[in-house]
Structure formats: C-alpha cells, structure tokens
Motif scaffolding. Structure first.
Motif, PDB file in Angstrom:
ATOM      1  N   ARG A  13       0.817  -1.237   0.000  1.00  0.00           N
ATOM      2  CA  ARG A  13       0.000   0.000   0.000  1.00  0.00           C
ATOM      3  C   ARG A  13       0.839   1.271   0.000  1.00  0.00           C
ATOM      4  O   ARG A  13       0.296   2.374   0.063  1.00  0.00           O
ATOM      5  N   LYS A  14       2.170   1.119  -0.067  1.00  0.00           N
ATOM      6  CA  LYS A  14       3.017   2.328  -0.011  1.00  0.00           C
ATOM      7  C   LYS A  14       2.880   3.145  -1.299  1.00  0.00           C
ATOM      8  O   LYS A  14       2.949   2.595  -2.393  1.00  0.00           O
ATOM      9  N   LYS A  15       2.699   4.439  -1.137  1.00  0.00           N
ATOM     10  CA  LYS A  15       2.633   5.316  -2.322  1.00  0.00           C
ATOM     11  C   LYS A  15       4.056   5.803  -2.576  1.00  0.00           C
ATOM     12  O   LYS A  15       4.421   6.912  -2.196  1.00  0.00           O
ATOM     13  N   ALA A  16       4.867   4.967  -3.179  1.00  0.00           N
ATOM     14  CA  ALA A  16       6.309   5.249  -3.193  1.00  0.00           C
ATOM     15  C   ALA A  16       6.831   5.820  -4.513  1.00  0.00           C
ATOM     16  O   ALA A  16       7.969   6.257  -4.573  1.00  0.00           O
ATOM     17  N   LEU A  17       6.041   5.787  -5.562  1.00  0.00           N
ATOM     18  CA  LEU A  17       6.591   6.213  -6.852  1.00  0.00           C
ATOM     19  C   LEU A  17       6.579   7.740  -6.978  1.00  0.00           C
ATOM     20  O   LEU A  17       5.601   8.396  -6.617  1.00  0.00           O
ATOM     21  N   SER A  18       7.667   8.274  -7.524  1.00  0.00           N
ATOM     22  CA  SER A  18       7.685   9.715  -7.778  1.00  0.00           C
ATOM     23  C   SER A  18       8.622  10.019  -8.942  1.00  0.00           C
ATOM     24  O   SER A  18       9.475   9.203  -9.302  1.00  0.00           O
ATOM     25  N   GLY A  19       8.443  11.186  -9.511  1.00  0.00           N
ATOM     26  CA  GLY A  19       9.310  11.593 -10.622  1.00  0.00           C
ATOM     27  C   GLY A  19       8.503  11.858 -11.878  1.00  0.00           C
ATOM     28  O   GLY A  19       7.277  11.987 -11.850  1.00  0.00           O
ATOM     29  N   THR A  20       9.241  11.898 -12.986  1.00  0.00           N
ATOM     30  CA  THR A  20       8.635  12.278 -14.262  1.00  0.00           C
ATOM     31  C   THR A  20       8.711  11.103 -15.228  1.00  0.00           C
ATOM     32  O   THR A  20       9.729  10.424 -15.301  1.00  0.00           O
ATOM     33  N   ILE A  21       7.656  10.882 -15.964  1.00  0.00           N
ATOM     34  CA  ILE A  21       7.660   9.810 -16.968  1.00  0.00           C
ATOM     35  C   ILE A  21       7.106  10.371 -18.276  1.00  0.00           C
ATOM     36  O   ILE A  21       6.081  11.063 -18.275  1.00  0.00           O
ATOM     37  N   ALA A  22       7.832  10.107 -19.365  1.00  0.00           N
ATOM     38  CA  ALA A  22       7.435  10.675 -20.659  1.00  0.00           C
ATOM     39  C   ALA A  22       6.638   9.653 -21.470  1.00  0.00           C
ATOM     40  O   ALA A  22       6.958   8.465 -21.481  1.00  0.00           O
ATOM     41  N   VAL A  23       5.623  10.141 -22.142  1.00  0.00           N
ATOM     42  CA  VAL A  23       4.780   9.297 -22.996  1.00  0.00           C
ATOM     43  C   VAL A  23       5.389   9.245 -24.392  1.00  0.00           C
ATOM     44  O   VAL A  23       5.854  10.259 -24.906  1.00  0.00           O
ATOM     45  N   ARG A  24       5.382   8.078 -25.002  1.00  0.00           N
ATOM     46  CA  ARG A  24       5.940   7.914 -26.349  1.00  0.00           C
ATOM     47  C   ARG A  24       4.839   8.054 -27.407  1.00  0.00           C
ATOM     48  O   ARG A  24       3.668   8.172 -27.099  1.00  0.00           O
ATOM     49  N   GLY A  25       5.280   7.969 -28.652  1.00  0.00           N
ATOM     50  CA  GLY A  25       4.339   8.071 -29.763  1.00  0.00           C
ATOM     51  C   GLY A  25       3.333   6.924 -29.731  1.00  0.00           C
ATOM     52  O   GLY A  25       3.638   5.831 -29.254  1.00  0.00           O
ATOM     53  N   ALA A  26       2.147   7.185 -30.246  1.00  0.00           N
ATOM     54  CA  ALA A  26       1.047   6.223 -30.136  1.00  0.00           C
ATOM     55  C   ALA A  26       1.211   5.046 -31.099  1.00  0.00           C
ATOM     56  O   ALA A  26       1.286   5.241 -32.310  1.00  0.00           O
ATOM     57  N   LYS A  27       1.208   3.850 -30.540  1.00  0.00           N
ATOM     58  CA  LYS A  27       1.267   2.629 -31.362  1.00  0.00           C
ATOM     59  C   LYS A  27       0.175   2.646 -32.433  1.00  0.00           C
ATOM     60  O   LYS A  27       0.450   2.401 -33.613  1.00  0.00           O
ATOM     61  N   ASN A  28      -1.054   2.923 -32.004  1.00  0.00           N
ATOM     62  CA  ASN A  28      -2.155   2.791 -32.952  1.00  0.00           C
ATOM     63  C   ASN A  28      -2.265   3.971 -33.911  1.00  0.00           C
ATOM     64  O   ASN A  28      -3.141   4.005 -34.771  1.00  0.00           O
ATOM     65  N   ALA A  29      -1.355   4.945 -33.778  1.00  0.00           N
ATOM     66  CA  ALA A  29      -1.251   6.002 -34.791  1.00  0.00           C
ATOM     67  C   ALA A  29      -0.136   5.650 -35.776  1.00  0.00           C
ATOM     68  O   ALA A  29      -0.344   5.641 -36.991  1.00  0.00           O
ATOM     69  N   ILE A  30       1.045   5.320 -35.267  1.00  0.00           N
ATOM     70  CA  ILE A  30       2.180   5.099 -36.170  1.00  0.00           C
ATOM     71  C   ILE A  30       1.943   3.878 -37.069  1.00  0.00           C
ATOM     72  O   ILE A  30       2.324   3.881 -38.244  1.00  0.00           O
ATOM     73  N   LEU A  31       1.282   2.841 -36.543  1.00  0.00           N
ATOM     74  CA  LEU A  31       1.063   1.649 -37.380  1.00  0.00           C
ATOM     75  C   LEU A  31       0.249   2.013 -38.629  1.00  0.00           C
ATOM     76  O   LEU A  31       0.537   1.550 -39.735  1.00  0.00           O
ATOM     77  N   LYS A  32      -0.739   2.862 -38.468  1.00  0.00           N
ATOM     78  CA  LYS A  32      -1.594   3.240 -39.605  1.00  0.00           C
ATOM     79  C   LYS A  32      -0.863   4.212 -40.526  1.00  0.00           C
ATOM     80  O   LYS A  32      -1.027   4.187 -41.740  1.00  0.00           O
ATOM     81  N   ALA A  33      -0.059   5.099 -39.913  1.00  0.00           N
ATOM     82  CA  ALA A  33       0.688   6.064 -40.733  1.00  0.00           C
ATOM     83  C   ALA A  33       1.721   5.322 -41.587  1.00  0.00           C
ATOM     84  O   ALA A  33       1.943   5.670 -42.754  1.00  0.00           O
ATOM     85  N   LEU A  34       2.335   4.289 -41.009  1.00  0.00           N
ATOM     86  CA  LEU A  34       3.290   3.492 -41.809  1.00  0.00           C
ATOM     87  C   LEU A  34       2.558   2.839 -42.979  1.00  0.00           C
ATOM     88  O   LEU A  34       3.050   2.818 -44.112  1.00  0.00           O
ATOM     89  N   ALA A  35       1.370   2.309 -42.714  1.00  0.00           N
ATOM     90  CA  ALA A  35       0.588   1.677 -43.790  1.00  0.00           C
ATOM     91  C   ALA A  35       0.255   2.706 -44.867  1.00  0.00           C
ATOM     92  O   ALA A  35       0.277   2.406 -46.074  1.00  0.00           O
ATOM     93  N   ALA A  36      -0.015   3.940 -44.444  1.00  0.00           N
ATOM     94  CA  ALA A  36      -0.401   4.989 -45.394  1.00  0.00           C
ATOM     95  C   ALA A  36       0.752   5.383 -46.311  1.00  0.00           C
ATOM     96  O   ALA A  36       0.531   6.000 -47.354  1.00  0.00           O
ATOM     97  N   SER A  37       1.981   5.017 -45.955  1.00  0.00           N
ATOM     98  CA  SER A  37       3.124   5.402 -46.797  1.00  0.00           C
ATOM     99  C   SER A  37       3.010   4.801 -48.196  1.00  0.00           C
ATOM    100  O   SER A  37       3.610   5.295 -49.144  1.00  0.00           O
ATOM    101  N   ILE A  38       2.198   3.738 -48.326  1.00  0.00           N
ATOM    102  CA  ILE A  38       1.957   3.121 -49.639  1.00  0.00           C
ATOM    103  C   ILE A  38       1.277   4.100 -50.605  1.00  0.00           C
ATOM    104  O   ILE A  38       1.352   3.951 -51.810  1.00  0.00           O
TER     105      ILE A  38
END
Ligand code: EPU
Length: 408
Positions: A13-38
C-alpha cells in the motif's frame, strides 16, 4: 525471439513512486501512418516513432510489399493492424492478397466491414486456402458502418484517398489517431473532410507527395492513461509529460470522481496524492471520446484498490476479462457476471503471483497489479508487453519501481 519476463518487487500500500515519466508516440497512430506510406510517390519521414515490436512487424510487412501486393502471411496472422495495409495496397496496385489478421485475442474480431467496404467500392473478393484475394479499380462509395470500427474507418479512408470520385463514410470512428493521420495526408495532397466526427468525406485523387514533410506521431493516450492509473495507485508525486491531456478526458473525469487530484498542463498531467482511499467508480467502455477498452484491464486493477463496489461494462469486445482470474488469484474480489460485465469490490490487499498477460493491455495491467501487491511477482511473456510499450522496465524504474527484465 528473445524470451524474457519481468520481476517486480511490490510496494503493497506504499505510495512510493515519484518523478517524471514521458509518454511515447502512439502505437495505434504510427502503425496506420506506416501503412499509409503506400499512398505516396516519395519517401515519408516519421517522427516520434516508438521502436516497439508491432512497429517492427509493420516495417517487415512494408518491405515484403515492395516485391508483390501480398501481405507476409506469418506476420499478418499475428498483427491486427496488418489489415490496414490492404486499403492502400488495393487502391494503389489494384489488388491485394492477405490472410485473416491476427493480434490480441479479445473475442470476435471479424473483418466483414472491410470486405463490405471493398465490395461497395467495386472490388471483387475471392477466398482461397485461408487467403483473401481482392482485385479491382476502386471507385468512391457511400458506406454506412453498422458498427463503429477504428481500423475499418482508417483502412477505407486510406483506400478512398486514391479511389476515383467521392467516398462518404458514416458512423465512422472518431479516435484522435484518425484525425492525426487525415490531417497529415491532407497536407500531402489528400482531400479528407470530417476526421474526428462520425462522417468522413473523401475526394479521391492522385498519388500523395510528402515533399519532405514528416509525419509526427501523436502521444499515446493509452500509455498516458496507464501511467495515470499507476500514479493514482502507487505514486505520491508523479508527473506525466509529453502527453495530450485532452485525449484522456474520459479517464480523468472518472479519476476525479474517484477522488484523485491532478493538475493539467499543456502537455503534462501531475498527480499529488493525499492519504485518502480512492472511491470505487463504475466504468463503461465506449468508442472515443468515451472510456477506452484498452484501459479497461488497468482500470480493473485500480478498482481492486478503491473503496466500495463498482462494475465495468465492456461494450466493444466480448472476450476482454481474461485477466479476472489472475487478479482473483492475487486476492482481488472480482467476479465476471457475464462476458461484458465484471464486478469488483475493494479495497483488497493483493499478493504476489507468477502471471502472464492474456493480451498486451492486460499484460501492462499485471505490471500495475504486481506494483501494488505485497511481495515479488513475475510477469512472464514480456514480448506481449513489448509489442506496445517501449522499454517499460527502464521507464518505470525511474519512478522508483523495482522492476527488472530477466531472460528465460
Ligand atoms: N468489428 C466487426 N467487423 C469488422 C471490424 C470490427 O464486427 O469488420 C467489431 C469488432 O469485433 C469489435 C468492434 O467492431 O467488437 C470494434 O472493433 P474495432 O474494429 O474498432 O477494433 P480494431 O480496429 O480491431 C482498434 C485497436 C485496438 C482497440 C480497438 C478499439 C488498432 C491496431 N487496434 O482495434 O487496440 O482496442 O480499436 O478501440 O488500432 C491494442 O492496441 O491493444 C488494441 C487492441
């Protein structure tokens, strides 16, 4: 494939996590954009690309398509997003061959909407030895989707971009990844109107040109949401950066109702925890902008630690509670009422277990469950988590979680 597992020392139950975490690019966006390169005549540059396993598989499929308009069977059978390639390949080359697409097992995942769409656009479909062979010069059509489907919307939108004449897609999905893709294609010569609304109007035309303009992958809202839930469960001062807060509105409204306090910045969300227990809140999954089905399992973990009783109604898929048994083994009070509804009573202390996620999103939910459990848990099959989350152990370690990857 390199087989590995995660070993996680639970915080209880310890609330021990702290700091900064960065979000990466969206899987379900890049997969479709790669497909669109066709759809492009020239090279397309992609930015903010998460180097996750599914992105590697999509690249392999694209390389294979350079030889002929046929999707590599083994890969396509393991990746649901492979179906998105069929639209641009058919529109550009007049034919495409592919197997029934695989991906996470979440219940029925048919492809009738895609096939109906291609037929409406004038293509002919033959099924032979488990392969679909589709041929024809596509022309615009008026298509009403009987169900909202993310990939069917994206795929037919891409096909319509090179089809002859106007296509109207009604009851289309409104996910932000669709809007991001349509916006980019429009800067490269496409004419797509209404992305982000239920009606898309697409004027088909010639091949697209990037002219050096890159596609910038938007932040992953499912990753954002998972980190928010993790911070609500086990953080005392966590800042999530490089995200798009408005894409997490449904989750934030539920967390606020549960009593979680957060501050929203332009591209960040900070959580500062008090000592009070969160209150249980019932959840109903819904197409965007509603609560995403991809956060359903992580939210279930949250509810095991919240005060009171809540239900989760899963409206998109009919096989997405396979995690319930494992959470129950850890000590959660969770009951599957029917294939679409679970009831959770909390809070319950969870104990460490050896686990293996039944799908990508449940895999991450197990990491969260292991984080709030007492003792050291093992989450097997890291690969299923690596499909969608980049080096998750390195990023969570920085918040103070003791999580290690071990080779098997
Ligand atoms: N459906 C049909 N016929 C079709 C297509 C879909 O009946 O031809 C049904 C499905 O069975 C389901 C519903 O429509 O009941 C909605 O499914 P949808 O087609 O929207 O899902 P998807 O496009 O296959 C995408 C994401 C999923 C996410 C869902 C819902 C990708 C590659 N996948 O899947 O993401 O859960 O939308 O938001 O974009 C994940 O990333 O882990 C993941 C599973």
């Amino acid at each position: 494939m390199n087989k590995s597992k995660f070993v996680i020392e639970g915080l209880g139950r310890k609330k021990a996590l702290s700091g900064t975490i960065a979000v990466r690019g969206a899987k379900n966006a890049i997969l479709k954009a790669l497909a669109a390169s066709i759809l492009f005549e020239d090279e397309v540059e992609f930015k903010n690309v998460p180097e996750i396993e599914d992105v590697r598989r999509m690249r392999e499929l694209l390389v294979g398509l350079k030889q002929n308009p046929e999707l590599h069977r083994d890969i396509a059978e393991r990746l649901r997003a492979s179906i998105v390639l069929t639209g641009p390949v058919l529109a550009r080359y007049g034919e495409v061959t592919f197997p029934f697409p695989g991906g996470c097992v979440l219940g029925e995942r048919p492809i009738d909407l895609f096939l109906d769409g291609y037929r409406a656009m004038g293509a002919e479909i033959v099924e032979n030895d488990g392969l679909f062979i589709i041929k024809g010069k596509l022309r615009g059509a008026h298509i009403f989707f009987p169900f909202v489907s993310v990939t069917a919307t994206e795929t037919l939108m891409l096909a319509a971009t090179l089809a002859e004449g106007r296509t109207i897609l009604e009851n289309a999905a409104m996910e932000p990844e669709i809007d991001s893709l349509a916006g980019y294609l429009n800067t490269c010569g496409a004419h797509i109107d209404g992305a982000g609304t239920p009606t898309l109007k697409i004027e088909g035309g010639g091949i697209l040109r990037a002219n050096g303009r890159p596609y910038i992958t938007p932040p992953d809202r499912i990753e954002t949401g998972s980190f928010l839930i993790l911070a609500a469960l086990a953080g005392h001062d966590v800042k999530i950066v490089d995200c798009e807060p408005k894409h997490s509105a449904a989750l934030l409204s539920l967390l606020a109702r549960a009593g979680i306090k957060f501050e929203i910045g332009e591209s960040s969300i900070s959580l500062r925890q008090g000592l009070t227990l969160p209150q249980a809140v019932s959840v109903r999954t819904h197409e965007y902008p509603g609560f995403p089905t991809d956060l359903q399992a992580t939210m279930a973990v949250f509810l095991t630690q919240a005060e009171g009783e809540a239900t989760i109604l899963e409206t998109i898929f009919d096989g997405r509670f396979r995690y319930a048994e494992d959470l129950a083994r850890m000590g959660a009070d969770i009951e599957v009422l029917n294939p679409h509804k679970v009831r959770i009573r909390g809070p319950r202390a969870l104990s460490a277990q050896e686990l293996e996620g039944p799908d990508l999103r449940a895999g991450l939910a197990y990491i969260l469950a292991a984080t709030v459990a007492e003792g050291t848990s093992v989450v097997n099959n890291a690969y299923i988590i690596d499909r969608g989350y980049l080096a998750i152990e390195e990023r969570l370690s920085k918040l103070g979680l003791n999580i290690k990857r071990e080779q098997i």
